[in-house]
Enzyme design. Structure first.
Site, PDB file in Angstrom:
ATOM      1  N   CYS A  79       7.361 -31.954  27.050  1.00 32.65           N
ATOM      2  CA  CYS A  79       6.934 -30.666  27.609  1.00 32.65           C
ATOM      3  C   CYS A  79       8.029 -29.641  27.406  1.00 32.65           C
ATOM      4  CB  CYS A  79       6.706 -30.782  29.108  1.00 32.65           C
ATOM      5  SG  CYS A  79       5.330 -31.824  29.555  1.00 32.65           S
ATOM      6  N   GLY A  81      13.341 -39.299  22.693  1.00 30.65           N
ATOM      7  CA  GLY A  81      13.108 -38.061  23.426  1.00 30.65           C
ATOM      8  C   GLY A  81      14.387 -37.276  23.606  1.00 30.65           C
ATOM      9  N   ARG A  82      15.097 -37.572  24.697  1.00 31.40           N
ATOM     10  CA  ARG A  82      16.313 -36.815  25.008  1.00 31.40           C
ATOM     11  C   ARG A  82      17.359 -36.897  23.908  1.00 31.40           C
ATOM     12  NH1 ARG A  82      16.329 -39.551  30.811  1.00 31.40           N
ATOM     13  NH2 ARG A  82      15.435 -41.167  29.463  1.00 31.40           N
ATOM     14  N   ALA A 100       2.714 -32.951  25.930  1.00 34.14           N
ATOM     15  CA  ALA A 100       1.500 -33.101  26.723  1.00 34.14           C
ATOM     16  C   ALA A 100       0.780 -31.752  26.787  1.00 34.14           C
ATOM     17  CB  ALA A 100       1.844 -33.570  28.130  1.00 34.14           C
ATOM     18  N   TYR A 117       0.010 -39.350  35.725  1.00 31.24           N
ATOM     19  CA  TYR A 117      -0.926 -38.241  35.554  1.00 31.24           C
ATOM     20  C   TYR A 117      -2.355 -38.792  35.655  1.00 31.24           C
ATOM     21  CZ  TYR A 117       3.374 -35.840  34.525  1.00 31.24           C
ATOM     22  OH  TYR A 117       4.642 -35.328  34.641  1.00 31.24           O
ATOM     23  N   LEU A 148      15.646 -44.252  26.399  1.00 28.47           N
ATOM     24  CA  LEU A 148      17.091 -44.406  26.266  1.00 28.47           C
ATOM     25  C   LEU A 148      17.496 -45.218  25.041  1.00 28.47           C
ATOM     26  CD1 LEU A 148      18.441 -44.757  29.921  1.00 28.47           C
ATOM     27  CD2 LEU A 148      18.634 -42.816  28.354  1.00 28.47           C
ATOM     28  N   SER A 206       9.318 -38.113  20.458  1.00 32.26           N
ATOM     29  CA  SER A 206       8.472 -38.370  21.610  1.00 32.26           C
ATOM     30  C   SER A 206       7.960 -37.048  22.177  1.00 32.26           C
ATOM     31  CB  SER A 206       9.329 -39.099  22.658  1.00 32.26           C
ATOM     32  OG  SER A 206       8.538 -39.775  23.578  1.00 32.26           O
ATOM     33  N   PRO A 207       6.715 -37.037  22.680  1.00 35.31           N
ATOM     34  CA  PRO A 207       6.202 -35.771  23.231  1.00 35.31           C
ATOM     35  C   PRO A 207       7.081 -35.287  24.374  1.00 35.31           C
ATOM     36  CG  PRO A 207       4.782 -37.632  23.808  1.00 35.31           C
ATOM     37  CD  PRO A 207       5.764 -38.125  22.808  1.00 35.31           C
TER      38      PRO A 207
HETATM   39  C1  LIG Z   1      12.079 -32.524  28.602  1.00 29.98           C
HETATM   40  C2  LIG Z   1      11.164 -33.719  28.595  1.00 29.98           C
HETATM   41  C3  LIG Z   1       9.795 -33.529  28.542  1.00 29.98           C
HETATM   42  C4  LIG Z   1       8.929 -34.620  28.500  1.00 29.98           C
HETATM   43  N1  LIG Z   1       7.592 -34.408  28.351  1.00 29.98           N
HETATM   44  C5  LIG Z   1       6.771 -35.458  28.123  1.00 29.98           C
HETATM   45  C6  LIG Z   1       5.435 -35.258  27.731  1.00 29.98           C
HETATM   46  O1  LIG Z   1       4.990 -34.139  27.500  1.00 29.98           O
HETATM   47  N2  LIG Z   1       4.658 -36.361  27.578  1.00 29.98           N
HETATM   48  C7  LIG Z   1       5.139 -37.621  27.749  1.00 29.98           C
HETATM   49  O2  LIG Z   1       4.388 -38.582  27.602  1.00 29.98           O
HETATM   50  N3  LIG Z   1       6.425 -37.835  28.062  1.00 29.98           N
HETATM   51  C8  LIG Z   1       7.249 -36.784  28.218  1.00 29.98           C
HETATM   52  N4  LIG Z   1       8.574 -37.007  28.443  1.00 29.98           N
HETATM   53  C9  LIG Z   1       9.090 -38.379  28.357  1.00 29.98           C
HETATM   54  C10 LIG Z   1       9.620 -38.634  26.947  1.00 29.98           C
HETATM   55  O3  LIG Z   1       8.610 -38.521  25.973  1.00 29.98           O
HETATM   56  C11 LIG Z   1      10.263 -40.037  26.856  1.00 29.98           C
HETATM   57  O4  LIG Z   1       9.260 -40.996  26.992  1.00 29.98           O
HETATM   58  C12 LIG Z   1      11.322 -40.258  27.916  1.00 29.98           C
HETATM   59  O5  LIG Z   1      12.185 -39.148  28.007  1.00 29.98           O
HETATM   60  C13 LIG Z   1      12.157 -41.507  27.630  1.00 29.98           C
HETATM   61  O6  LIG Z   1      12.695 -41.469  26.329  1.00 29.98           O
HETATM   62  P1  LIG Z   1      14.196 -40.939  26.023  1.00 29.98           P
HETATM   63  O7  LIG Z   1      15.129 -41.748  26.869  1.00 29.98           O
HETATM   64  O8  LIG Z   1      14.378 -41.156  24.562  1.00 29.98           O
HETATM   65  O9  LIG Z   1      14.228 -39.489  26.410  1.00 29.98           O
HETATM   66  C14 LIG Z   1       9.450 -35.931  28.542  1.00 29.98           C
HETATM   67  C15 LIG Z   1      10.829 -36.106  28.634  1.00 29.98           C
HETATM   68  C16 LIG Z   1      11.681 -35.044  28.637  1.00 29.98           C
HETATM   69  C17 LIG Z   1      13.166 -35.280  28.659  1.00 29.98           C
END
Ligand SMILES: Cc1cc2nc3c(=O)[nH]c(=O)nc-3n(C[C@H](O)[C@H](O)[C@H](O)COP(=O)(O)O)c2cc1C
Length: 371
Positions: A26, A323-324, A58, A183, A301, A23-24
């Site tokens: 930042c 993501g995480r 992003a 955003y 999650l 997942s994207p």
């Molecule tokens: C460090 C960090 C940076 C993130 N940056 C972006 C981003 O650039 N673009 C976006 O759409 N979501 C961003 N997210 C959200 C993640 O892409 C993801 O949708 C969200 O963390 C939930 O998924 P997860 O539980 O697997 O982490 C970010 C999340 C984290 C933890």
């Protein structure tokens, strides 16, 4: 039975080797929007992760569209050259396609990066004027955004178009428009943020108009053979916010306009309580997938490989974003493959550590040819 999570997916001329998407995320590490050695390290470790797709964080289409001063950008030649250096170094080693998420932070721009206390930048820290659909701030204490006029909206569209052209020149395989999390494009979609009284605010069709104009302009320059998707909210977690019906309507319009997949997230248009639990956003993705019949990615999650497998096998979503979980464990996909009994590819250098058993069987692990 063979794993559905580890089955390929075709999007236009692009084949994803499996359904696991990084997942994207930042990295808040760029300087003047330029990628640097941190990105080399970050992209590099995921290039050999065995996932099916890496989506670059992003990436701001203009300087004011950065969330923090350290956000990645793609608005000038220097940004393009910096990202080219990273991609040219990493991609020969990568076993998956690379995509990029283009975005504009809108009224949630000009904040400190995590680790520096978050919150809006002060003038001494270089704060800039944020832009939104109207003058409603994100929350109490947030700066009042300037409402974009028509000229400003056209400027943003052109910035998206130029960044997409740069992304294509960089050889990126897939482009995702960021229209989630409050955003700029997300704030146009949401009644929590959009108070406009012209044809870009009010009704559902009006709130979708600007994000759809951005999508259409980018789709026109993004090559026909390359897939394009949009991340947007399936819910604002607020009774006065976006509904699933809004999400379905948006996905229908996007599909009509040539969108290949939707990536369903939630929240961020106003401070709200989100009931976090594994897969908390999956029902939104499923609702949209069922109503619109479009390739759908879910995220949120998802940590257990069997959960990810069930999501794809039960057709709740086609792609699973992690993501995480990937930050915590960049080898998530290897472990998932082992848990699900699916063959996977590793670089020859890492072969001996590819499985928890130590001696991987040859029908399980395919060696990626040395570069
Ligand atoms: C460090 C960090 C940076 C993130 N940056 C972006 C981003 O650039 N673009 C976006 O759409 N979501 C961003 N997210 C959200 C993640 O892409 C993801 O949708 C969200 O963390 C939930 O998924 P997860 O539980 O697997 O982490 C970010 C999340 C984290 C933890």
């Amino acid at each position: 039975m063979s794993s559905r999570l580890f089955s390929p997916l075709q999007l236009r001329s692009l084949t994803l080797p499996n359904r696991i998407v990084i997942s994207p995320m930042c990295q808040y590490s760029a300087v003047e929007g330029n990628a640097n050695d941190w990105h080399l390290l970050h992209f590099g470790q995921y290039a050999v992760s065995g996932a099916g797709l890496f989506i670059i964080e992003a990436t701001a289409v203009e300087p004011e569209g950065r969330i923090t001063p350290e956000c990645l950008g793609l608005w000038n030649d220097e940004n393009e050259a910096a990202l080219r250096r990273v991609l040219d170094t990493v991609r020969p080693f990568a076993s998956m396609p690379f995509g990029i998420q283009l975005g504009h932070a809108g009224r949630k721009a000009s904040v400190r990066r995590p680790g520096l206390g978050r919150g809006s930048l002060t003038p001494e820290e270089g704060a800039w004027q944020t832009k939104g659909p109207s003058t409603r701030p994100y929350g109490p204490g947030w700066p009042i955004p300037q409402a974009l006029d028509r000229a400003g909206m056209q400027r943003v569209i052109q910035a998206f178009v130029r960044a997409a052209q740069r992304a294509d020149r960089l050889g990126l395989d897939l482009l995702e428009i960021h229209a989630a999390h409050g955003y700029l494009l997300s704030s146009f979609l949401s009644p929590l943020a959009n108070d406009r009284t012209d044809e870009y605010g009010g009704s559902q069709i009006n709130r979708m108009r600007f994000p759809l104009e951005v999508f259409a302009a980018v789709r026109e320059v993004w090559p026909h053979h390359k897939p394009m998707g949009v991340r947007f909210n399936g819910s604002d977690w607020n009774d006065a916010g976006l509904t699933l019906q809004d999400g379905i309507a948006f996905a229908n319009e996007l599909k009509r306009g040539g969108c290949d997949y939707v990536d369903i997230s939630s929240g961020g248009n106003a401070p709200s309580r989100i009931p976090l639990r594994p897969g908390y956003q999956v029902p939104f993705a499923t609702g949209i997938k069922q109503a619109v019949d479009i390739t759908t990615m879910c995220v949120g999650l998802i940590r257990d490989p069997h959960h990810a497998e069930a999501i794809v096998a039960n057709q709740e979503a086609d792609l699973v974003g992690i993501g995480r979980g990937m930050l915590n464990n960049p080898r998530w996909a290897w472990h998932a493959a082992e848990a699900l009994g699916a063959p996977f590819e590793v670089p020859h250098q890492y072969l001996r550590g590819a499985t928890s058993e130590g001696v991987p069987s040859q029908d399980m692990v395919m060696v990626k040819d040395p570069v």
